[in-house]
Design a protein around this motif. Sequence first.
Motif, short mmCIF file in Angstrom:
data_model
loop_
_atom_site.label_atom_id
_atom_site.label_comp_id
_atom_site.label_asym_id
_atom_site.label_seq_id
_atom_site.Cartn_x
_atom_site.Cartn_y
_atom_site.Cartn_z
N SER A 129 10.10 59.81 46.46
CA SER A 129 9.58 59.14 45.50
C SER A 129 10.57 60.15 44.01
CB SER A 129 7.89 59.40 44.68
OG SER A 129 7.62 59.49 43.45
N SER A 130 11.05 59.69 43.00
CA SER A 130 11.52 61.06 41.85
C SER A 130 11.02 59.85 40.64
CB SER A 130 13.38 60.08 42.08
OG SER A 130 14.52 60.85 40.92
N ASP A 131 11.26 61.65 39.74
CA ASP A 131 10.65 60.85 38.66
C ASP A 131 11.56 62.10 37.81
OD1 ASP A 131 9.40 60.43 35.71
OD2 ASP A 131 7.36 61.57 36.20
N CYS A 132 12.60 61.89 37.03
CA CYS A 132 13.06 62.54 36.28
C CYS A 132 14.26 63.26 36.79
CB CYS A 132 12.81 63.52 35.68
SG CYS A 132 11.97 62.59 34.15
N HIS A 133 13.70 64.92 37.44
CA HIS A 133 14.69 65.58 38.62
C HIS A 133 13.91 66.11 39.41
CE1 HIS A 133 18.43 65.52 35.88
NE2 HIS A 133 18.07 66.25 34.87
N GLU A 134 12.71 65.86 39.10
CA GLU A 134 12.01 66.05 40.90
C GLU A 134 11.89 64.37 41.70
OE1 GLU A 134 6.99 66.60 41.15
OE2 GLU A 134 7.38 64.53 40.00
N CYS A 135 12.25 65.77 42.60
CA CYS A 135 12.59 64.50 44.05
C CYS A 135 11.30 65.43 45.22
CB CYS A 135 13.67 64.85 44.47
SG CYS A 135 14.20 64.03 46.33
N LEU A 136 10.83 64.06 45.29
CA LEU A 136 9.38 64.06 46.42
C LEU A 136 10.07 63.64 47.76
CD1 LEU A 136 6.11 63.99 44.46
CD2 LEU A 136 7.29 66.03 44.94
N VAL A 137 9.87 64.43 48.99
CA VAL A 137 10.11 63.48 49.40
C VAL A 137 8.67 63.65 51.21
CG1 VAL A 137 12.53 63.82 49.74
CG2 VAL A 137 10.70 65.83 51.16
N TRP A 138 9.27 62.60 51.83
CA TRP A 138 7.77 62.73 52.89
C TRP A 138 7.92 62.46 53.77
CZ3 TRP A 138 6.90 60.96 48.51
CH2 TRP A 138 6.14 61.54 47.35
N ASN A 139 7.82 63.15 55.18
CA ASN A 139 8.56 63.06 56.76
C ASN A 139 7.88 62.41 57.31
OD1 ASN A 139 11.34 64.07 56.31
ND2 ASN A 139 10.17 66.55 55.97
N GLY A 140 7.29 61.76 59.06
CA GLY A 140 6.37 61.63 59.42
C GLY A 140 5.74 60.68 58.83
N GLU A 141 5.26 61.25 58.98
CA GLU A 141 3.29 59.50 58.58
C GLU A 141 3.03 59.88 57.56
OE1 GLU A 141 0.48 59.77 61.81
OE2 GLU A 141 1.68 58.20 63.11
N LEU A 142 3.54 58.38 56.58
CA LEU A 142 2.81 58.11 54.99
C LEU A 142 1.29 58.45 55.87
CD1 LEU A 142 4.52 58.99 52.65
CD2 LEU A 142 4.62 55.61 52.37
N MET A 143 0.47 59.51 55.14
CA MET A 143 -0.47 59.04 55.32
C MET A 143 -1.36 59.24 53.47
SD MET A 143 -1.10 58.87 58.47
CE MET A 143 -3.29 59.97 58.47
N ASN A 144 -2.74 58.22 53.19
CA ASN A 144 -3.63 58.52 52.37
C ASN A 144 -2.45 57.88 50.97
OD1 ASN A 144 -5.62 58.90 52.97
ND2 ASN A 144 -5.84 60.58 51.22
N LEU A 145 -1.64 56.69 51.23
CA LEU A 145 -0.97 55.82 49.96
C LEU A 145 -2.48 54.92 48.86
CD1 LEU A 145 1.15 56.09 48.66
CD2 LEU A 145 1.72 53.95 50.21
N LYS A 146 -2.26 55.68 47.95
CA LYS A 146 -3.70 54.22 47.01
C LYS A 146 -2.97 53.55 46.84
CE LYS A 146 -7.43 58.31 47.80
NZ LYS A 146 -5.87 59.25 48.21
N LYS A 147 -3.42 52.45 45.88
CA LYS A 147 -3.37 51.36 44.83
C LYS A 147 -3.71 51.44 44.26
CE LYS A 147 -0.38 47.98 44.20
NZ LYS A 147 0.75 48.00 43.09
N LEU A 148 -2.55 51.75 42.80
CA LEU A 148 -3.66 52.55 41.63
C LEU A 148 -3.89 50.53 40.92
CD1 LEU A 148 -2.54 55.48 40.41
CD2 LEU A 148 -4.95 54.54 41.87
N SER A 149 -4.88 50.55 39.30
CA SER A 149 -4.68 49.17 38.78
C SER A 149 -3.83 49.42 38.28
CB SER A 149 -5.90 48.98 38.13
OG SER A 149 -5.77 50.41 37.29
N ASP A 150 -2.68 48.25 37.08
CA ASP A 150 -1.66 48.21 36.85
C ASP A 150 -1.61 49.07 35.22
OD1 ASP A 150 -0.60 46.15 38.44
OD2 ASP A 150 -0.92 45.16 37.49
#
Length: 161
Positions: free
Chosen positions: A117-138
């Motif tokens: 995920s990238s926002d401006c100059h912040e870059c977050l990366v995930w390795n391996g299994e992706l856990m606890n992803l939550k869908k939010l309202s619009d």
Amino acid sequence: MVENTKEWILIVSLPGQQCKVYAYCGAFSTCNQYSSPFYFCLPGFVQNLEKDRNTKDYSGGCVRKNNLWCENGPDGKDKFLANSQVMLPSNSQSVMVKSARECEYTCLNSCCCTAYSSDCHECLVWNGELMNLKKLSDNDSNGRTIYIRLSASAVQLLSTK
């Protein structure tokens, strides 16, 4: 045990909000507290275990429909698919980059990287299994976009639907 009948009474307790329970839906899934069903596999993934559907135990999560090629560079076979308006999982690593494109290449160049995920100059990366992803309202201002690594054939198939 009820003394006069000598029988046990089965009591089941479920969390009031399943999406607040860590890994309730397992790996590579999205939890949406306000939909029915509340558990969805990410695009390009399928439910891991057949028994999950029958027992209402979703902790087995989801698995890829297509294996990753994990080839580096712009001619690689892996691509990313955007999933918007989600609450990002907390187990990310922060990487210093100059652009969103550089964040994408950072993830693409590591075979362990499954999402970014990238926002401006912040870059977050995930390795391996992706856990606890939550869908939010619009209209939730906490919503972010995460890019899930898939095989190029899976991305092409999903984009034609």
